[in-house]
Design an enzyme around this catalytic site. Structure first.
Site, PDB file in Angstrom:
ATOM      1  N   SER A   1       0.839  -1.196   0.000  1.00 31.83           N
ATOM      2  CA  SER A   1       0.000   0.000   0.000  1.00 31.83           C
ATOM      3  C   SER A   1       0.876   1.248   0.000  1.00 31.83           C
ATOM      4  O   SER A   1       2.097   1.162   0.101  1.00 31.83           O
ATOM      5  CB  SER A   1      -0.919  -0.001   1.221  1.00 31.83           C
ATOM      6  OG  SER A   1      -0.156   0.290   2.374  1.00 31.83           O
ATOM      7  N   LYS A   2       0.197   2.377  -0.098  1.00 28.33           N
ATOM      8  CA  LYS A   2       0.883   3.673  -0.182  1.00 28.33           C
ATOM      9  C   LYS A   2       1.918   3.860   0.917  1.00 28.33           C
ATOM     10  O   LYS A   2       2.990   4.401   0.677  1.00 28.33           O
ATOM     11  CB  LYS A   2      -0.171   4.776  -0.055  1.00 28.33           C
ATOM     12  CG  LYS A   2      -0.291   5.577  -1.305  1.00 28.33           C
ATOM     13  CD  LYS A   2      -1.030   6.873  -1.044  1.00 28.33           C
ATOM     14  CE  LYS A   2      -1.374   7.485  -2.378  1.00 28.33           C
ATOM     15  NZ  LYS A   2      -2.733   7.504  -2.725  1.00 28.33           N
TER      16      LYS A   2
END
Ligand code: GLU
Length: 468
Positions: free
Chosen positions: A241-242
């Protein structure tokens, strides 16, 4: 049999590295076997599929050097063909109209949940007499999926059969009530019509594959071979994820990763061949095959990627790296970025690329070439430009002014001779110079640095430091 693979992205606005890796594997597999690699844009979600989102895919693939055969296919343009296949399934008695309303379906799911069963369509319209059909109610068309037995898929990565009991599956929708085909149907029809022999995609598609296999069988079509690629996780093993870092091809490019480094990294992340680490495209094509694909999820290692990027930068052509650096410097208005600066960066490049791990670092380290006078000094650099340092600069000014030719070798001898005469260590000569040239305490070798700036600029920077 001619091998044909495909990359079938949905234009979401970014090219995720999981997908980029799938594209790379499909490309390499096809090229390795002298086959074809084609591109299909799955643009059935008309709102998301803007031209810009489609361009992100084209540009990402081109940047990675993954050229596809022929023109890309746009899935949305094939809706008539998808509907035609559904009509054939209806004729064969393998599909049926379902008149359930959204409310009825919601109630069905609710009931299943209350009874702690997975939410599946209960087959309300499967065996009902079409004469019962309510009038004026829109209908979807569902596949009459087998209820008994198992659906079995041979997976080339897991190296075995993957199976699911048909009782676990419900009758999937083929055409929605607005007449549009579902993703499951469109993929099958397109892969069949495009003569795809091998479908290689993320293993998050495994349940889709079971459902798609049912459509192939209902049509009496041969199934392609399937290879489900384990996903790429974050460094901590959680879903990427980010918060872990860059995830899309554009982000990696922005962070200064070279395409050959990203491809090399993504390849090695899920595939291996002995202890081969650094592989160029030709070697990749020569060695790639499905049996080298790992069976378990891999973890993204950003540190390893930048290490690999450093290796690829040292192999890269100086002109190309200079162009990449200049693109970045051009965004800074505190710098000059004309042809003179470009020539300086090019001359510095052999030294610069020895140290940097990304193009961003390379550009940061090259930026001094475009600085305007007077320089702003870092506190450390300032320390080298005290009384002693200035004495050194003043002494060097005349010698450098007279040096002919102004080459790294000539500069090196001049600095060494000056150090010996004044009983100084070479560092005591180089550091004030470096501070005066760059405003910092780091740069490529001082001889290379001075030669790249050129005599005139070196003298101007010395004078500017002396008058500060
Ligand atoms: N369009 C799908 C996606 O982007 C992939 C379809 C496939 O590879 O079968 O996830």
């Amino acid at each position: 049999m001619k091998i044909r693979t495909r990359f079938a992205p949905s234009p979401t606005g970014l090219l995720h590295i999981g997908n980029a890796r799938a594209a790379l594997f499909n490309y390499l597999f096809a090229r390795h076997h002298g086959g074809e690699f084609v591109l299909r844009i799955e643009d059935t979600d008309r709102e998301r599929s803007t031209q810009q989102a489609v361009d992100v895919i084209f540009e990402g693939l081109k940047w990675m050097g993954l050229d596809w055969n022929g023109e890309p296919t746009f899935q949305a343009s094939r809706q008539d063909r998808h509907a035609e296949v559904v009509a054939q399934l209806m004729e064969k008695g393998m599909a049926y109209r379902c008149y359930c309303t959204a409310e009825e379906l919601a109630a069905m799911r609710e009931k299943a949940r209350a009874e702690k069963r997975p939410p599946r369509y209960d087959g309300t319209w499967r065996d009902r007499d079409p004469a019962d059909a309510p009038e004026g109610v829109p209908y979807a068309i569902r596949l009459k999926a087998p209820k008994e037995g198992e659906t079995i898929i041979k997976d080339l990565v897991q190296g075995e059969e993957v199976r699911v009991a048909n009782a676990e599956m419900d009758d999937l929708i083929l055409l929605r009530s607005d007449g549009t085909p579902t993703y499951l149907l469109a993929v099958v029809v397109d892969d069949h019509d495009m003569d795809i022999t091998h479908v290689m995609r993320g293993d998050d598609h495994l349940t889709n594959t079971f459902r798609q296999a049912m459509i192939y069988r209902a049509m009496g079509w041969n199934l392609p071979e399937f290879a489900h690629l384990p996903l790429i996780h974050g460094p901590d093993g959680a879903k990427l994820s980010k918060r872990h870092g860059a995830q899309s091809v554009v982000e990696f490019r922005e962070e200064g990763i070279l395409p050959e480094a990203l491809c090399n990294y993504l390849l090695r992340l899920g595939w291996g061949h002995g202890d081969a680490e650094i592989l160029d495209r030709e070697e990749q094509i020569k060695l790639f095959d499905i049996d080298g694909i790992g069976r378990s999820p891999s973890r993204m290692d950003y540190v390893k990627l930048s290490h690999l990027n450093g290796i690829w930068m040292r192999r890269a052509n100086d002109e190309r790296l200079t162009a990449l650096v200049m693109q970045r410097l051009a965004q800074r208005d505190d710098l000059n970025h004309d042809e003179t600066v470009r020539a300086r960066v090019l001359a510095l490049m052999p030294g610069l690329k020895e140290r940097a791990k990304t193009v961003v670092e390379l550009a940061d380290n090259a930026a001094f070439a475009g600085l305007r006078l007077p320089l702003t000094l870092t506190p450390k650099a300032e320390k080298h430009l005290g009384e002693e340092g200035k004495k050194v600069l003043a002494g060097l000014e005349t010698r450098l002014a007279a040096l002919e030719p102004f080459t790294p070798e000539g500069i090196d001898s001049t600095l060494r001779a000056f150090a010996t005469e004044h009983e100084l260590k070479l560092g005591a000569v180089a550091q004030p110079l470096r501070a005066a040239m760059t405003g910092t305490t780091t740069s490529p070798g001082i001889d290379l640095t001075l030669a790249a700036l050129g005599r005139e600029e070196v003298l101007a920077r010395i004078r500017s430091a002396l008058s500060a």
